[in-house]
Design an enzyme around this catalytic site. Sequence first.
Site, mmCIF file in Angstrom:
data_model
loop_
_atom_site.group_PDB
_atom_site.id
_atom_site.type_symbol
_atom_site.label_atom_id
_atom_site.label_comp_id
_atom_site.label_asym_id
_atom_site.label_seq_id
_atom_site.Cartn_x
_atom_site.Cartn_y
_atom_site.Cartn_z
ATOM 1 C CG HIS A 185 17.935 -27.027 23.888
ATOM 2 N ND1 HIS A 185 19.064 -25.599 24.881
ATOM 3 C CD2 HIS A 185 18.191 -28.063 25.199
ATOM 4 C CE1 HIS A 185 19.723 -26.113 25.383
ATOM 5 N NE2 HIS A 185 20.099 -27.213 25.176
ATOM 6 C CB ALA A 186 17.962 -22.431 21.354
#
Length: 89
Positions: free
Chosen positions: A15-16
């Site tokens: 994810h980010a």
Amino acid sequence: MPEARVILKNPSGLHARPAAVFVQAANGFTADIILQRDGKEANGKSILAVMGLGAKCGTELVIRAEGEDADQALVTLVELVQAGLGEAS
């Protein structure tokens, strides 16, 4: 082009935050970095491309590097993924 295979250990996947850690490290090298999952490729220096792979915990990633510092880039990026990209596994 040198390449290495590594299993993503992050519980929440790529994810980010861990993608940003990977991209920041990749941008520290002049070599072109390609990250691959199940035949889908992404520019390892683009956070949107890396996140677009949708890699989840347990996914096998292939990291490829091409250029002057490709070998060092590959070693560094593999170690970073194996260490959890800044997250506890």
